[in-house]
Design an enzyme around this catalytic site. Structure first.
Site, PDB file in Angstrom:
ATOM      1  CB  ILE A   1      -1.018   0.016   1.158  1.00 24.88           C
ATOM      2  CG1 ILE A   1      -0.333   0.082   2.514  1.00 24.88           C
ATOM      3  CG2 ILE A   1      -1.956  -1.179   1.091  1.00 24.88           C
ATOM      4  CD1 ILE A   1      -1.322   0.382   3.655  1.00 24.88           C
TER       5      ILE A   1
ATOM      6  CE1 TYR B   1       2.018  -6.116  11.105  1.00 29.32           C
ATOM      7  CE2 TYR B   1      -0.181  -6.980  11.539  1.00 29.32           C
ATOM      8  CZ  TYR B   1       0.662  -6.138  10.826  1.00 29.32           C
ATOM      9  OH  TYR B   1       0.142  -5.313   9.852  1.00 29.32           O
TER      10      TYR B   1
HETATM   11  N1  NAP Z   1      -1.466  -6.142   4.239  1.00 23.46           N
HETATM   12  C1  NAP Z   1      -2.391  -6.084   5.206  1.00 23.46           C
HETATM   13  O1  NAP Z   1      -3.334  -6.904   5.269  1.00 23.46           O
HETATM   14  C2  NAP Z   1      -2.299  -5.018   6.258  1.00 23.46           C
HETATM   15  C3  NAP Z   1      -3.362  -4.895   7.165  1.00 23.46           C
HETATM   16  C4  NAP Z   1      -3.301  -3.923   8.148  1.00 23.46           C
HETATM   17  C5  NAP Z   1      -2.201  -3.082   8.204  1.00 23.46           C
HETATM   18  N2  NAP Z   1      -1.177  -3.222   7.328  1.00 23.46           N
HETATM   19  C6  NAP Z   1      -0.047  -2.305   7.434  1.00 23.46           C
HETATM   20  O2  NAP Z   1       0.177  -1.666   6.194  1.00 23.46           O
HETATM   21  C7  NAP Z   1       1.534  -1.214   6.124  1.00 23.46           C
HETATM   22  C8  NAP Z   1       2.140  -1.579   4.797  1.00 23.46           C
HETATM   23  O3  NAP Z   1       2.205  -2.981   4.708  1.00 23.46           O
HETATM   24  P1  NAP Z   1       1.913  -3.773   3.367  1.00 23.46           P
HETATM   25  O4  NAP Z   1       0.803  -4.691   3.650  1.00 23.46           O
HETATM   26  O5  NAP Z   1       1.814  -2.829   2.224  1.00 23.46           O
HETATM   27  O6  NAP Z   1       3.240  -4.685   3.309  1.00 23.46           O
HETATM   28  P2  NAP Z   1       4.489  -4.779   2.343  1.00 23.46           P
HETATM   29  O7  NAP Z   1       4.067  -4.879   0.935  1.00 23.46           O
HETATM   30  O8  NAP Z   1       5.319  -5.872   2.909  1.00 23.46           O
HETATM   31  O9  NAP Z   1       5.254  -3.403   2.555  1.00 23.46           O
HETATM   32  C9  NAP Z   1       6.033  -3.173   3.695  1.00 23.46           C
HETATM   33  C10 NAP Z   1       7.002  -2.050   3.437  1.00 23.46           C
HETATM   34  O10 NAP Z   1       7.774  -1.850   4.629  1.00 23.46           O
HETATM   35  C11 NAP Z   1       9.144  -1.905   4.307  1.00 23.46           C
HETATM   36  N3  NAP Z   1       9.902  -2.551   5.388  1.00 23.46           N
HETATM   37  C12 NAP Z   1       9.719  -3.782   5.914  1.00 23.46           C
HETATM   38  N4  NAP Z   1      10.669  -4.046   6.810  1.00 23.46           N
HETATM   39  C13 NAP Z   1      11.478  -2.972   6.854  1.00 23.46           C
HETATM   40  C14 NAP Z   1      12.651  -2.646   7.577  1.00 23.46           C
HETATM   41  N5  NAP Z   1      13.236  -3.504   8.424  1.00 23.46           N
HETATM   42  N6  NAP Z   1      13.227  -1.452   7.361  1.00 23.46           N
HETATM   43  C15 NAP Z   1      12.693  -0.570   6.496  1.00 23.46           C
HETATM   44  N7  NAP Z   1      11.595  -0.817   5.758  1.00 23.46           N
HETATM   45  C16 NAP Z   1      10.995  -2.008   5.944  1.00 23.46           C
HETATM   46  C17 NAP Z   1       9.254  -2.743   3.048  1.00 23.46           C
HETATM   47  O11 NAP Z   1      10.441  -2.352   2.382  1.00 23.46           O
HETATM   48  P3  NAP Z   1      11.344  -3.389   1.519  1.00 23.46           P
HETATM   49  O12 NAP Z   1      10.374  -4.339   0.855  1.00 23.46           O
HETATM   50  O13 NAP Z   1      12.069  -2.490   0.577  1.00 23.46           O
HETATM   51  O14 NAP Z   1      12.210  -4.078   2.503  1.00 23.46           O
HETATM   52  C18 NAP Z   1       7.988  -2.344   2.300  1.00 23.46           C
HETATM   53  O15 NAP Z   1       8.199  -1.181   1.556  1.00 23.46           O
HETATM   54  C19 NAP Z   1       2.232  -1.843   7.337  1.00 23.46           C
HETATM   55  O16 NAP Z   1       2.329  -0.871   8.371  1.00 23.46           O
HETATM   56  C20 NAP Z   1       1.285  -2.944   7.760  1.00 23.46           C
HETATM   57  O17 NAP Z   1       1.413  -3.254   9.138  1.00 23.46           O
HETATM   58  C21 NAP Z   1      -1.210  -4.156   6.333  1.00 23.46           C
END
Ligand code: NAP
Length: 281
Positions: free
Chosen positions: A14, A158
């Site tokens: 996202i 988490y």
């Molecule tokens: N997906 C869901 O169902 C869901 C639901 C509720 C909330 N969320 C929240 O939405 C947000 C975005 O998540 P997403 O679902 O879009 O997941 P995602 O596709 O895995 O994206 C996560 C992002 O965070 C970065 N990241 C991860 N570990 C890191 C680290 N150690 N240092 C710096 N950057 C780091 C990744 O960068 P790299 O890939 O470049 O390492 C990536 O850009 C998060 O806060 C998550 O908790 C997601």
């Protein structure tokens, strides 16, 4: 000079889509993540749409990397929004500088980053901080005085970090002049197609995959990003602060978000862990 936003975790999921949408709206986008190749692709997409973008690499497991990112961003003439979106979930117990990794990356890093960038946000007022939390925060348990996790469970870790995100956003808002900087927490819905579940155990990955096939259960990455863009850019929410949004809807977070004692204890412990004076902003 265009309005400028730092979107952490903008190389995937996202955050990536939100960064691209904000670029389409004319924002200068500071794209953060760890993966340089994917980050540069996001930059290219934003530049192709006619806006400015720069990639900044930082691993949030490393406190010095967070400080260096902030120092580089402070060279920008303005920062109108900080979208604290980067997060991970890890299958096995790991630590970053003595702290359980999920809490370190998902909560302590954005806590420190916000601390370091708040002066620039204030200079650029009105400005906004958006913290991507999750509906999973309702099941999180947190004891700021005891953050060890001897019986590690990935979902518990988490959920705890996401509860910390909500407590942090609400506490930050309560300490800020809303005319200068607002702070809100955000839940994008269940977005199965992001990278979040990439490193999960096989059962979690299978469950996620199955759930994504059930009509009406999952949210698309675009829809999950839409609320982030809304909270960052929309005039309707310019004066809203200390709130929790699920997509574009304002909702009531867990009642612990109103526990000022808990919020303050987490604030102080977080300051101690990242080595800043808790008496901020
Ligand atoms: N997906 C869901 O169902 C869901 C639901 C509720 C909330 N969320 C929240 O939405 C947000 C975005 O998540 P997403 O679902 O879009 O997941 P995602 O596709 O895995 O994206 C996560 C992002 O965070 C970065 N990241 C991860 N570990 C890191 C680290 N150690 N240092 C710096 N950057 C780091 C990744 O960068 P790299 O890939 O470049 O390492 C990536 O850009 C998060 O806060 C998550 O908790 C997601």
């Amino acid at each position: 000079m265009p309005r400028t936003v730092l979107v952490t975790g903008a190389t995937s999921g996202i955050g990536r889509v939100a960064a691209e949408r904000l670029g389409e709206r004319g924002w200068r986008v500071l794209v953060h993540g760890r993966n340089r190749e994917r980050g540069e692709r996001v930059v290219d997409a934003i530049e192709s749409a006619g806006s400015e973008a720069v990639f900044h690499r930082a691993d949030f497991a490393d406190v010095d990397a967070v400080r260096n990112l902030a120092a580089t961003v402070r060279e920008e003439p303005r920062l109108d929004a900080l979208v604290n979106n980067a997060a991970l979930s890890v299958n096995e117990y790991r630590e970053a500088e003595g702290v359980e990794l999920t809490l370190a990356v998902n909560h302590l890093a954005p806590y420190l980053l916000t601390h370091e960038l708040l002066p620039l946000l204030r200079e650029s007022a009105p400005a906004r901080v958006v913290v991507t939390a999750s509906g999973v925060h309702f099941r999180g348990e947190i004891d700021p005085e005891n953050l060890s996790m001897p019986d590690y469970d990935a979902l518990d870790a988490y959920a705890r970090s996401k509860l910390a995100n909500v407590l942090f956003a609400v506490e930050l808002a309560s300490r800020l002049d809303p005319a200068a900087v607002t702070a809100n927490a955000y839940h994008p819905g269940f977005v199965p197609d992001t990278g979040l579940y990439r490193d999960s155990s096989l059962p979690v990955r299978l469950a996620t995959r199955l759930a994504s096939l059930v009509p009406g259960v999952g949210t698309s990455t675009a829809a999950g990003a839409d609320g982030l863009v809304y909270l960052t850019d929309a005039d309707d929410v310019a004066d809203v602060t200390g709130a929790y949004f699920a997509r574009r809807e304002r909702e009531e977070p867990d009642s612990r978000a109103h526990d000022t004692g808990l919020r303050e204890r987490l604030w102080d412990v977080s300051a101690d862990l990242v080595g800043v004076d808790p008496d901020w902003p």
